[in-house]
Design a protein around this motif. Structure first.
Motif, short mmCIF file in Angstrom:
data_model
loop_
_atom_site.label_atom_id
_atom_site.label_comp_id
_atom_site.label_asym_id
_atom_site.label_seq_id
_atom_site.Cartn_x
_atom_site.Cartn_y
_atom_site.Cartn_z
N HIS A 66 32.09 35.18 42.78
CA HIS A 66 33.00 36.30 42.50
C HIS A 66 33.13 37.15 43.75
CE1 HIS A 66 32.61 35.35 38.25
NE2 HIS A 66 31.31 35.30 38.45
N ARG A 67 34.35 37.57 44.03
CA ARG A 67 34.58 38.40 45.21
C ARG A 67 34.12 39.82 44.91
NH1 ARG A 67 40.19 37.99 46.89
NH2 ARG A 67 40.58 39.59 45.34
N GLN A 68 33.30 40.37 45.79
CA GLN A 68 32.82 41.74 45.64
C GLN A 68 33.75 42.70 46.36
OE1 GLN A 68 28.67 42.24 45.89
NE2 GLN A 68 28.75 44.44 46.12
N TRP A 69 34.18 42.36 47.56
CA TRP A 69 35.16 43.15 48.28
C TRP A 69 35.88 42.25 49.28
CZ3 TRP A 69 34.47 43.04 53.46
CH2 TRP A 69 33.18 42.93 53.97
N TYR A 91 26.58 47.63 51.49
CA TYR A 91 26.89 47.39 50.08
C TYR A 91 25.70 46.72 49.43
CZ TYR A 91 27.67 42.46 51.12
OH TYR A 91 27.50 41.16 51.50
N SER A 93 24.67 43.72 46.69
CA SER A 93 25.20 42.55 46.00
C SER A 93 25.08 42.74 44.49
CB SER A 93 24.45 41.29 46.43
OG SER A 93 24.96 40.18 45.73
N LYS A 94 26.09 42.33 43.77
CA LYS A 94 26.07 42.45 42.31
C LYS A 94 25.36 41.26 41.66
CE LYS A 94 30.36 45.03 42.07
NZ LYS A 94 31.73 45.03 41.55
N ALA A 98 24.26 36.34 47.66
CA ALA A 98 25.27 37.09 48.44
C ALA A 98 25.90 36.12 49.42
CB ALA A 98 24.62 38.25 49.19
N SER A 163 35.45 38.57 53.64
CA SER A 163 35.23 38.91 52.24
C SER A 163 33.74 38.76 51.91
CB SER A 163 36.01 37.98 51.33
OG SER A 163 37.37 38.04 51.59
N TYR A 165 31.11 37.91 48.75
CA TYR A 165 31.06 37.28 47.44
C TYR A 165 29.65 37.39 46.88
CZ TYR A 165 35.71 35.31 47.77
OH TYR A 165 37.07 35.17 47.83
N TYR A 166 29.55 37.21 45.56
CA TYR A 166 28.24 37.20 44.90
C TYR A 166 28.29 36.22 43.75
CZ TYR A 166 30.19 39.91 41.06
OH TYR A 166 30.94 40.33 40.00
N LYS A 167 27.10 35.83 43.31
CA LYS A 167 26.96 35.07 42.07
C LYS A 167 25.56 35.18 41.56
CE LYS A 167 26.43 30.43 43.50
NZ LYS A 167 26.94 29.16 43.37
#
Length: 167
Positions: A66-69, A91, A93-94, A98, A163, A165-167
């Motif tokens: 998933h794109r975080q920013w 930032y 990571s969600k 990361a 960009s 991303y995270y997962k």
């Protein structure tokens, strides 16, 4: 619609489509040195014929990125006037993984993307590749604590989209 916005939408659509179609994982140890735009998410882990726990782990590993920013355009003139370096804002990571994706737009450009763990004071991902218009550089890591602050650092002299991303 401006050309820049149209390019951003095309890149996002391609990356999302590939992630959904492949259902693949993106681990730093499994990342191929591929130059194809169709590999927005790298090779998947194939579950062995074993227990239910192994199968559950394989399904978890296949989660889509998933794109975080981003994507954020970093121009070549900015990089050249700032010592061939760009640093993102901190930032968190969600997710447990990361990732940093860099898509550069000039041929034969050597670019480097790094992920810095600010709290630990060390680089946790590092990837250097030659770019062209059809390639992207992907750096993935899970070598951080959940609440650690991260930064993406881009080194090179070619204009690029960056960009997280995270997962």
């Amino acid at each position: 619609m401006s050309t820049r916005r149209r390019a951003e939408l095309v890149i996002a659509a391609v990356m999302c489509g590939v992630a959904v179609a492949s259902g693949a994982t993106a681990t730093a140890s499994e990342a191929p040195a591929s130059h194809s735009a169709s590999n927005a998410v790298t090779q998947q882990a194939v579950p062995s014929q074993g227990s239910a726990d192994e199968a559950k782990g394989a399904n978890t590993a296949r989660a889509a990125a998933h794109r975080q920013w981003g994507p954020s355009w970093i121009s070549g003139s900015y990089l050249n006037s700032h010592g061939k370096k760009w640093v993102s804002q901190p930032y968190r990571s969600k997710g447990k993984w990361a990732g940093a994706f860099v898509r550069c737009y000039n041929n034969r450009a050597k670019m480097r993307v790094r992920i810095l763990n600010i709290d630990a004071g060390r680089y946790i991902a590092d990837k250097t590749e030659w770019c062209n218009r059809d390639a992207s550089i992907k750096a993935w890591t899970n070598n951080f604590q959940r609440q650690d602050r991260l930064k993406i650092i881009l080194l090179g002299n070619q204009g690029s989209y960056v960009s997280a991303y995270y997962k």
